[in-house]
Structures are given as C-alpha cells and as structure tokens.
Scaffold this active site. Structure first.
Site, PDB file in Angstrom:
ATOM      1  N   ASN A  57     -11.026  -5.069  -3.514  1.00  0.00           N
ATOM      2  CA  ASN A  57      -9.835  -5.773  -4.610  1.00  0.00           C
ATOM      3  C   ASN A  57     -10.158  -7.095  -4.936  1.00  0.00           C
ATOM      4  OD1 ASN A  57      -7.423  -6.549  -5.520  1.00  0.00           O
ATOM      5  ND2 ASN A  57      -6.366  -6.634  -3.626  1.00  0.00           N
ATOM      6  N   LYS A  86      -8.784  -8.849  -6.984  1.00  0.00           N
ATOM      7  CA  LYS A  86      -7.530  -9.761  -7.373  1.00  0.00           C
ATOM      8  C   LYS A  86      -7.820 -10.778  -8.650  1.00  0.00           C
ATOM      9  CE  LYS A  86      -6.765  -9.687  -2.653  1.00  0.00           C
ATOM     10  NZ  LYS A  86      -6.204 -10.492  -1.153  1.00  0.00           N
ATOM     11  N   HIS A 135       0.866  -3.859  -2.959  1.00  0.00           N
ATOM     12  CA  HIS A 135       0.184  -4.785  -2.231  1.00  0.00           C
ATOM     13  C   HIS A 135       0.857  -5.990  -1.848  1.00  0.00           C
ATOM     14  CE1 HIS A 135      -2.862  -7.972  -1.631  1.00  0.00           C
ATOM     15  NE2 HIS A 135      -3.698  -6.783  -1.420  1.00  0.00           N
ATOM     16  N   GLU A 157       0.740  -9.122  -1.888  1.00  0.00           N
ATOM     17  CA  GLU A 157       0.892  -9.974  -2.978  1.00  0.00           C
ATOM     18  C   GLU A 157       1.912  -9.796  -3.992  1.00  0.00           C
ATOM     19  OE1 GLU A 157      -3.363 -10.709  -3.469  1.00  0.00           O
ATOM     20  OE2 GLU A 157      -3.403 -11.151  -1.614  1.00  0.00           O
ATOM     21  N   GLU A 192      -1.905  -3.110   5.479  1.00  0.00           N
ATOM     22  CA  GLU A 192      -2.366  -4.662   5.301  1.00  0.00           C
ATOM     23  C   GLU A 192      -1.460  -5.378   6.090  1.00  0.00           C
ATOM     24  OE1 GLU A 192      -5.451  -5.012   2.017  1.00  0.00           O
ATOM     25  OE2 GLU A 192      -3.610  -5.317   1.246  1.00  0.00           O
ATOM     26  N   GLY A 238      -6.206 -12.735   3.280  1.00  0.00           N
ATOM     27  CA  GLY A 238      -6.806 -14.023   2.896  1.00  0.00           C
ATOM     28  C   GLY A 238      -6.653 -15.112   3.972  1.00  0.00           C
ATOM     29  N   SER A 267      -8.834  -9.578   5.731  1.00  0.00           N
ATOM     30  CA  SER A 267      -9.875 -10.120   6.255  1.00  0.00           C
ATOM     31  C   SER A 267     -11.111  -9.346   6.660  1.00  0.00           C
ATOM     32  CB  SER A 267      -9.495 -11.497   7.167  1.00  0.00           C
ATOM     33  OG  SER A 267      -8.700 -12.228   6.489  1.00  0.00           O
TER      34      SER A 267
HETATM   35  P1  PGA Z   1      -8.557 -10.193   2.176  1.00  0.00           P
HETATM   36  O1  PGA Z   1      -7.764  -9.174   1.306  1.00  0.00           O
HETATM   37  O2  PGA Z   1     -10.009  -9.259   2.552  1.00  0.00           O
HETATM   38  O3  PGA Z   1      -9.278 -11.314   1.272  1.00  0.00           O
HETATM   39  O4  PGA Z   1      -7.785 -10.547   3.358  1.00  0.00           O
HETATM   40  C1  PGA Z   1      -7.456  -7.781   1.382  1.00  0.00           C
HETATM   41  C2  PGA Z   1      -6.302  -7.634   0.529  1.00  0.00           C
HETATM   42  O5  PGA Z   1      -5.384  -8.173   0.161  1.00  0.00           O
HETATM   43  O6  PGA Z   1      -6.603  -6.439  -0.041  1.00  0.00           O
END
Ligand code: PGA
Length: 253
Positions: free
Chosen positions: A9, A11, A97, A99, A169, A175, A215
C-alpha cells in the site's frame, strides 16, 4: 490451502516517474513473484494507477486502488467508481483502511457501502479492521474488531464475501514502527476467522485470506507468516523500497 498474499500500500507517496520505477523493480524480483507460490499486489495512488498497471501488465503482480466510491456514476465530484477502476486494470481495492476510518472519518456504514459496491462491480475488496491503542488497553480489541466485521459486511451473502480478503491492522502498529507480536496478531486473526465462521460458514472461514498489516518489514515478515492464521501481509512503508518489499515477498513464500 490458502495462498500467501503480499500487498504493498503506497498510500500518498511516489510520483509519475518513481511509481513506475518501483513497480518495475518489484516485477523484476525473484521468480517466486511470477505467481507460482505467492500472490502479490501493489496499491499506488489513483493518479498513477494506469501507468503502474501498464508497467505490470506482463507480470503476475496485480494492481489495486486505495479507495472507491459506492455509486456507479454521476454527480459525485472527486469520486472514482468500481467500473472506472476495472476499466484501467485494477483488481483490488482497499476498504476500511484505518487512515480512512480515523483520519478521513469514514463510518462502518460508508465502508459497508464501499465493500458492497466493490464486489458488485467485480473488484476484490481488501477489507481492513483493527483496534486503536486505547481500545486494546481497555481490553476491547475483540469487541471492536467484531463490530467492524459485522457492520462492514452487513447484507452480504456468503458468495459475495468469498471475494473479500480480510486485513487485520492494529491502528497503533501502522506507520509507528511498533509491530504486533506474531502471537498478538495470531490471536486476532483466529478471532476474525471464528467470527466469519459464525456469520457465514466454516468453509468460508477456512478459505478466506487474512492479511496482517502494521509495520511489517523484512525482519519480522517470516515470524508473522509462520502463524497459522496469518496468510499474508499488507505492507505500507516497507513497500516503497523495492528491495525490502521483495524480501518480504520471499519471506512469505
Ligand atoms: P505500515 O502501513 O506498514 O507503514 O505500518 C501498513 C498499512 O497501513 O497498510
């Protein structure tokens, strides 16, 4: 047997040049990526989807979108429909997701409409669920994740839900550099599978792919993948580096 599935992803990152360069670098990775033992998808920003889909057309790497709107067409300024995504070679779409839930403010109800529109439009939703830190600390992880699944999949038949890939998640791990331990992730993955068994049937629960995200990186991918109910990884930050992403794909095979 569930096939491992690794999803990058991207983003709100990359540009017109680096998106294509990154896609090509991933596609020229090891043979495992040729679709023999692991499924791979990348999810670039909308504006680079078509270029990335073109760059990957001769590979077995699929392309997904980061969002979708639930209406088919019309006066919805700024929105993108399932048929538009299909038209440019997209197979997958992220729904729910964290976010979009917590930064943009999407509700379970809106997410349910998006999952439904994606399936009805012939796309494969990657439906994300996960608790926030304060919810975990208050021992509410199970309740929160169960609620997100129940509401997000409301009204969908078992046939429709078989098009869904689940992603767990934990919001506190996205992140942040903090990763759920393989045991913490496994516990929630098992709970997700159990709930789908209760809502639908044991066949669906057994066959559905459940990704872990938060992460994920080369150093923890194989430990996470070793857990019984972790079928793949949804990778954010580490998917922006082709070497790291390829290392994660290798760890998943
Ligand atoms: P990250 O993001 O691996 O940077 O933690 C994962 C995601 O939001 O899909």
């Amino acid at each position: 047997m569930r096939r491992p599935f690794v999803v990058g992803n991207w983003k709100m990152n990359t540009d017109s040049h680096s998106s294509v360069t990154l896609a090509k670098a991933v596609a020229s990775g090891p043979l495992e990526i040729a679709g023999h033992s692991v499924d791979v998808a990348v999810i670039p920003p909308f504006v680079y989807l078509q270029a990335v889909a073109g760059a990957l057309s001769a590979s077995s790497i699929a392309v997904g979108a980061q969002d979708i709107y639930y209406e088919q067409k019309g006066a919805f300024t700024g929105e993108i429909s399932a048929s538009m995504l299909k038209d440019i070679g997209c197979s997958y779409v992220l729904c729910g997701h964290s976010e979009r839930r917590h930064v943009i403010g999407e509700s379970d109800e809106l997410i349910n409409k998006k999952v439904t529109a994606a399936i009805n439009g012939g796309l494969l939703p990657i439906f994300c669920v996960g608790e926030m830190l304060e919810e975990r600390e208050a021992s509410r992880t199970s309740e929160v994740v169960r609620g997100q699944i129940k509401n997000g999949l409301a009204g969908l038949s078992v046939e429709k839900v078989s098009a869904v890939t689940m992603a767990y998640e934990p919001v506190w791990a996205i992140g942040t550099g903090l990763t759920a331990t393989p045991q913490q992730a496994q516990e929630v993955h098992a709970l997700i599978r159990k709930q789908l068994g209760e809502m639908y049937d044991s066949k669906l629960a057994e066959e559905i792919c459940i990704l872990y995200g938060g992460s994920a990186k080369p150093g923890n991918a194989s430990d996470l993948m070793a857990e019984q109910d972790i079928d793949g990884l949804l990778v954010g930050g580490a998917s922006l580096n082709a070497d790291d992403f390829v290392a994660i794909i290798k760890a998943a095979t």
